[in-house]
Design a protein around this motif. Sequence first.
Motif, PDB file in Angstrom:
ATOM      1  N   PHE A 179      49.633   3.650 -44.029  1.00  0.00           N
ATOM      2  CA  PHE A 179      49.900   3.097 -45.355  1.00  0.00           C
ATOM      3  C   PHE A 179      49.738   4.162 -46.427  1.00  0.00           C
ATOM      4  N   GLU A 180      50.332   3.901 -47.551  1.00  0.00           N
ATOM      5  CA  GLU A 180      50.054   4.615 -48.794  1.00  0.00           C
ATOM      6  C   GLU A 180      50.510   3.700 -49.916  1.00  0.00           C
ATOM      7  N   ALA A 181      50.172   4.043 -51.156  1.00  0.00           N
ATOM      8  CA  ALA A 181      50.486   3.156 -52.271  1.00  0.00           C
ATOM      9  C   ALA A 181      51.011   3.948 -53.451  1.00  0.00           C
ATOM     10  N   CYS A 182      51.931   3.312 -54.183  1.00  0.00           N
ATOM     11  CA  CYS A 182      52.537   3.934 -55.365  1.00  0.00           C
ATOM     12  C   CYS A 182      51.951   3.329 -56.641  1.00  0.00           C
ATOM     13  N   MET A 233      41.497   8.404 -43.870  1.00  0.00           N
ATOM     14  CA  MET A 233      42.043   8.307 -45.222  1.00  0.00           C
ATOM     15  C   MET A 233      42.231   9.669 -45.868  1.00  0.00           C
ATOM     16  N   ASP A 234      42.997   9.664 -46.961  1.00  0.00           N
ATOM     17  CA  ASP A 234      43.386  10.872 -47.702  1.00  0.00           C
ATOM     18  C   ASP A 234      44.236  11.804 -46.852  1.00  0.00           C
ATOM     19  N   LEU A 235      45.128  11.205 -46.088  1.00  0.00           N
ATOM     20  CA  LEU A 235      46.055  11.969 -45.260  1.00  0.00           C
ATOM     21  C   LEU A 235      47.292  12.374 -46.050  1.00  0.00           C
ATOM     22  N   VAL A 282      38.767  11.645 -44.996  1.00  0.00           N
ATOM     23  CA  VAL A 282      37.668  10.677 -45.011  1.00  0.00           C
ATOM     24  C   VAL A 282      37.826   9.807 -43.774  1.00  0.00           C
ATOM     25  N   LYS A 283      36.805   9.817 -42.905  1.00  0.00           N
ATOM     26  CA  LYS A 283      36.895   9.141 -41.611  1.00  0.00           C
ATOM     27  C   LYS A 283      35.863   8.023 -41.512  1.00  0.00           C
ATOM     28  N   VAL A 284      36.316   6.875 -41.070  1.00  0.00           N
ATOM     29  CA  VAL A 284      35.421   5.736 -40.834  1.00  0.00           C
ATOM     30  C   VAL A 284      35.712   5.193 -39.438  1.00  0.00           C
ATOM     31  N   PRO A 285      34.737   5.298 -38.513  1.00  0.00           N
ATOM     32  CA  PRO A 285      33.432   5.932 -38.678  1.00  0.00           C
ATOM     33  C   PRO A 285      33.573   7.448 -38.833  1.00  0.00           C
ATOM     34  N   LEU A 321      45.977   4.906 -40.501  1.00  0.00           N
ATOM     35  CA  LEU A 321      46.152   6.203 -41.148  1.00  0.00           C
ATOM     36  C   LEU A 321      46.566   5.934 -42.589  1.00  0.00           C
ATOM     37  N   VAL A 322      45.787   6.418 -43.541  1.00  0.00           N
ATOM     38  CA  VAL A 322      45.988   6.048 -44.938  1.00  0.00           C
ATOM     39  C   VAL A 322      46.223   7.291 -45.787  1.00  0.00           C
ATOM     40  N   GLY A 323      47.339   7.306 -46.495  1.00  0.00           N
ATOM     41  CA  GLY A 323      47.659   8.429 -47.363  1.00  0.00           C
ATOM     42  C   GLY A 323      46.944   8.325 -48.702  1.00  0.00           C
ATOM     43  N   ARG A 324      46.942   9.420 -49.448  1.00  0.00           N
ATOM     44  CA  ARG A 324      46.352   9.412 -50.783  1.00  0.00           C
ATOM     45  C   ARG A 324      47.204   8.525 -51.701  1.00  0.00           C
TER      46      ARG A 324
END
Length: 339
Positions: free
Chosen positions: A242-245, A305-307, A194-197, A272-275
């Motif tokens: 980043f990513e989150a648990c 996102m969703d990397l 998912v890319k923004v833009p 860069l954002v992980g799932r």
Amino acid sequence: MRIPEFLKENGTIGFVAPSYGCNIEPYKSAFDHAQDILKQRGYRLLSGPNCYEGKGIGISNEPKLCGAELNDFFAKKDVDVILSCGGGELMCEVLDHVAFEQIASEEPKWYMGFSDNTNMTFLLTTLCDTASVYGPCAPAFGMEPWYASVEDAMLLLEGKKHIFTGYPKWEKESKKDEEHPLEPYYLTQDRILVKVPDQDSKMRGRILGGCLDCLGKLVGTGYDKVKEFNQKYAKDGIIWYFEACDLNVMDIRRTLWQLDHAGWFEQAKGFLVGRPLCFGEELFGLNQYDAVTGVLSKYHVPIIMDLDIGHIPPMMPMINGVLADVTVQENDIQIAYQF
């Protein structure tokens, strides 16, 4: 930035447990088997006293003993790289017992781990000006067979690979459990970025980040030296990951707001954002994507996102502190680290 030497042939891998130890299944058997595999690969191994412990609260042992183990292994001349035995919950309580100034004065070593290990990987870079790896913990190397992401992490430590791409599928539900401790990843879901833009992008900067659960707790403490790090590397800029648990989508939004207001993102070149583990969750109309873009879009840099980063396998090895060229094209990403 201090770049540690890579793992040489017949080198020594040290195992530590500043967060959870491998005292229960499936981690114990996986860690045991990982050691067998790494010995077959030709490496000498040295385990710290906490690797099989479970006496601590959210960590392997008392914070003072966990800190002593870290200090000892960073000082050992016969240990080349350090792998963490696992993530956990309260590694932050170990920090007061870690001799960061001493570590910064010694020859640098690669340290690898993820999740709660953010407390070490992030601070090694921002406090000790030392590159570190946000990557798999020791038990992952016990799976049979190794998945490409695990092989990538080892090739990185060996200095044999410095360009990494995403993986085609990800794991929604694991088949690894107490009775199947060596089970490989069960990859069923197609990776869709998912890319923004919504466009391809290229960025260059120093990679920095980790688990949001841990990063938010560092803000405003004596361990928060991000502004100084930003100033030192202002010319290069920072590509944050980043990513989150345990965080839900509201927690993710609140934590990013906190980091934003602490001035962490002043030199941001991209995000860069992980799932997150709360993948697919929505609360009061807020989903995992709006939780991120609602705070970070004002910087007008790419947000991807969703990397393949973090808790939902597989995971690309992310190297804190190192300059990298990141290319996002169609549904894939390439990270080329410059040593």
